[in-house]
Design a protein around this motif. Structure first.
Motif, PDB file in Angstrom:
ATOM      1  N   SER A   3       0.828  -1.207   0.000  1.00 16.35           N
ATOM      2  CA  SER A   3       0.000   0.000   0.000  1.00 16.35           C
ATOM      3  C   SER A   3       0.862   1.256   0.000  1.00 16.35           C
ATOM      4  N   THR A   4       1.877   1.266   0.841  1.00 21.41           N
ATOM      5  CA  THR A   4       2.777   2.427   0.885  1.00 21.41           C
ATOM      6  C   THR A   4       3.507   2.599  -0.440  1.00 21.41           C
ATOM      7  N   LEU A   5       3.982   1.498  -0.994  1.00 23.00           N
ATOM      8  CA  LEU A   5       4.679   1.549  -2.276  1.00 23.00           C
ATOM      9  C   LEU A   5       3.745   2.045  -3.377  1.00 23.00           C
ATOM     10  N   ALA A   6       2.478   1.610  -3.352  1.00 25.01           N
ATOM     11  CA  ALA A   6       1.509   2.054  -4.359  1.00 25.01           C
ATOM     12  C   ALA A   6       1.240   3.554  -4.242  1.00 25.01           C
ATOM     13  N   ILE A   7       1.086   4.037  -3.027  1.00 28.28           N
ATOM     14  CA  ILE A   7       0.813   5.466  -2.819  1.00 28.28           C
ATOM     15  C   ILE A   7       1.995   6.309  -3.305  1.00 28.28           C
ATOM     16  N   LEU A   8       3.193   5.872  -2.948  1.00 27.28           N
ATOM     17  CA  LEU A   8       4.374   6.664  -3.316  1.00 27.28           C
ATOM     18  C   LEU A   8       4.647   6.642  -4.816  1.00 27.28           C
ATOM     19  N   THR A   9       4.545   5.482  -5.446  1.00 26.38           N
ATOM     20  CA  THR A   9       4.779   5.437  -6.895  1.00 26.38           C
ATOM     21  C   THR A   9       3.650   6.114  -7.650  1.00 26.38           C
ATOM     22  N   GLY A  10       2.446   6.029  -7.125  1.00 24.89           N
ATOM     23  CA  GLY A  10       1.309   6.703  -7.760  1.00 24.89           C
ATOM     24  C   GLY A  10       1.413   8.209  -7.692  1.00 24.89           C
ATOM     25  N   SER A  11       2.086   8.721  -6.663  1.00 22.11           N
ATOM     26  CA  SER A  11       2.234  10.174  -6.535  1.00 22.11           C
ATOM     27  C   SER A  11       3.424  10.709  -7.312  1.00 22.11           C
ATOM     28  N   GLY A  12       4.154   9.814  -7.967  1.00 23.65           N
ATOM     29  CA  GLY A  12       5.251  10.271  -8.822  1.00 23.65           C
ATOM     30  C   GLY A  12       6.621  10.183  -8.183  1.00 23.65           C
ATOM     31  N   ALA A  13       6.727   9.616  -6.999  1.00 22.66           N
ATOM     32  CA  ALA A  13       8.038   9.480  -6.356  1.00 22.66           C
ATOM     33  C   ALA A  13       8.857   8.426  -7.099  1.00 22.66           C
ATOM     34  N   PRO A  14      10.167   8.597  -7.159  1.00 24.54           N
ATOM     35  CA  PRO A  14      11.010   7.590  -7.819  1.00 24.54           C
ATOM     36  C   PRO A  14      10.894   6.239  -7.113  1.00 24.54           C
ATOM     37  N   LEU A  15      11.051   5.170  -7.873  1.00 25.19           N
ATOM     38  CA  LEU A  15      10.859   3.820  -7.349  1.00 25.19           C
ATOM     39  C   LEU A  15      11.831   3.507  -6.214  1.00 25.19           C
ATOM     40  N   LEU A  16      13.086   3.912  -6.339  1.00 26.46           N
ATOM     41  CA  LEU A  16      14.066   3.598  -5.295  1.00 26.46           C
ATOM     42  C   LEU A  16      13.739   4.299  -3.973  1.00 26.46           C
ATOM     43  N   ARG A  17      13.338   5.564  -4.060  1.00 29.17           N
ATOM     44  CA  ARG A  17      12.934   6.285  -2.847  1.00 29.17           C
ATOM     45  C   ARG A  17      11.654   5.678  -2.264  1.00 29.17           C
ATOM     46  N   SER A  18      10.750   5.265  -3.126  1.00 30.99           N
ATOM     47  CA  SER A  18       9.507   4.630  -2.675  1.00 30.99           C
ATOM     48  C   SER A  18       9.801   3.314  -1.953  1.00 30.99           C
ATOM     49  N   ALA A  38      15.777  -6.209  -1.779  1.00 34.80           N
ATOM     50  CA  ALA A  38      15.096  -5.994  -3.058  1.00 34.80           C
ATOM     51  C   ALA A  38      15.425  -4.609  -3.613  1.00 34.80           C
ATOM     52  N   ALA A  39      15.507  -3.612  -2.738  1.00 32.64           N
ATOM     53  CA  ALA A  39      15.865  -2.255  -3.184  1.00 32.64           C
ATOM     54  C   ALA A  39      17.276  -2.230  -3.767  1.00 32.64           C
ATOM     55  N   LEU A  40      18.193  -2.998  -3.160  1.00 30.14           N
ATOM     56  CA  LEU A  40      19.561  -3.073  -3.712  1.00 30.14           C
ATOM     57  C   LEU A  40      19.565  -3.709  -5.096  1.00 30.14           C
ATOM     58  N   LEU A  41      18.752  -4.738  -5.273  1.00 34.72           N
ATOM     59  CA  LEU A  41      18.680  -5.382  -6.590  1.00 34.72           C
ATOM     60  C   LEU A  41      18.089  -4.443  -7.637  1.00 34.72           C
ATOM     61  N   VAL A  42      17.068  -3.661  -7.245  1.00 36.87           N
ATOM     62  CA  VAL A  42      16.466  -2.706  -8.177  1.00 36.87           C
ATOM     63  C   VAL A  42      17.489  -1.632  -8.551  1.00 36.87           C
ATOM     64  N   ARG A  43      18.320  -1.210  -7.617  1.00 33.81           N
ATOM     65  CA  ARG A  43      19.381  -0.236  -7.912  1.00 33.81           C
ATOM     66  C   ARG A  43      20.361  -0.786  -8.944  1.00 33.81           C
ATOM     67  N   GLU A  44      20.545  -2.116  -8.925  1.00 35.48           N
ATOM     68  CA  GLU A  44      21.457  -2.754  -9.877  1.00 35.48           C
ATOM     69  C   GLU A  44      20.812  -2.978 -11.244  1.00 35.48           C
ATOM     70  N   GLY A  45      19.514  -2.682 -11.368  1.00 39.27           N
ATOM     71  CA  GLY A  45      18.856  -2.788 -12.667  1.00 39.27           C
ATOM     72  C   GLY A  45      17.892  -3.963 -12.806  1.00 39.27           C
ATOM     73  N   VAL A  46      17.683  -4.722 -11.757  1.00 39.28           N
ATOM     74  CA  VAL A  46      16.743  -5.851 -11.795  1.00 39.28           C
ATOM     75  C   VAL A  46      15.327  -5.292 -11.680  1.00 39.28           C
ATOM     76  N   SER A  47      14.377  -5.935 -12.338  1.00 42.17           N
ATOM     77  CA  SER A  47      12.980  -5.478 -12.238  1.00 42.17           C
ATOM     78  C   SER A  47      12.478  -5.682 -10.802  1.00 42.17           C
ATOM     79  N   LEU A  48      11.489  -4.888 -10.420  1.00 45.20           N
ATOM     80  CA  LEU A  48      10.947  -4.951  -9.067  1.00 45.20           C
ATOM     81  C   LEU A  48      10.339  -6.322  -8.784  1.00 45.20           C
ATOM     82  N   ALA A  49       9.590  -6.877  -9.739  1.00 48.50           N
ATOM     83  CA  ALA A  49       8.954  -8.179  -9.541  1.00 48.50           C
ATOM     84  C   ALA A  49      10.001  -9.267  -9.307  1.00 48.50           C
ATOM     85  N   ARG A  50      11.067  -9.239 -10.109  1.00 47.36           N
ATOM     86  CA  ARG A  50      12.117 -10.254  -9.954  1.00 47.36           C
ATOM     87  C   ARG A  50      12.863 -10.070  -8.635  1.00 47.36           C
TER      88      ARG A  50
END
Length: 181
Positions: A3-18, A38-50
């Protein structure tokens, strides 16, 4: 988390900060650590789902809907949908647990009441059996209770023997009156 991730990404915040903000909201330590990895993996370029899937602690519905959201470009909407589904699942589990807990509490309270009733009734039953064993006439029960209550008197056993003699005398008179020996 979702829910928090949805609110933050929906408001336009960058994915890593979210992800970092959503991680700080989680109170369960294993989920918090997994969200950080998971945030470290996303920083390395991996998709969020993976990244979420590799942690093996996030629910499959969250991973599936995140993958669909990334593919369709509607990540915030899919994360919100995942949050709603996870909330429903949590409510179902709480309802199920409460349905199991209520009968268990009723049985426990019944056991406590049973112990209390037995604590009150067992001494009464024991006294009644003692009176029957001694063959005390119902009219002499008060005398027996008084004798049993005087534990400090030295002549207690003699008084009890006298009471038993008196009882046998009374029973002897009763038998003679009825035509017995």
């Amino acid at each position: 988390f979702a829910s928090t991730l949805a609110i933050l990404t929906g408001s336009g915040a960058p994915l890593l900060r979210s992800l970092d903000a959503a991680r700080d909201v989680v109170w369960a330590l294993p989920l918090k650590a997994a969200a950080g990895r998971a945030a470290l993996l996303v920083r390395e370029g991996v998709s969020l789902a993976r990244a979420l899937k590799e942690q093996r602690v996030f629910p499959p519905v969250l991973i599936h809907l995140t993958a669909n959201g990334e593919a369709s470009g509607q990540l915030a909407a899919m994360l919100e949908r995942a949050a709603v589904e996870l909330e429903r699942e949590a409510q179902r589990r709480i309802t199920w647990f409460a349905a199991l807990l209520q009968p268990a509490l009723i049985v426990t309270m019944g056991a406590i009441v049973l112990v209390l009733v037995l604590a009150v009734m067992l001494p009464i039953v024991a006294m009644n059996q003692l009176i029957r064993i001694l063959g005390v006439d119902p009219g002499l029960r008060e005398d027996l209770v008084v004798l049993r209550g005087r534990s400090s008197d030295a002549d207690g056993p003699d008084d009890l023997a006298g009471l038993q003699d008196r009882q046998s005398t009374l029973h002897g008179h009763d038998r003679r009156a009825r035509g017995g020996r």
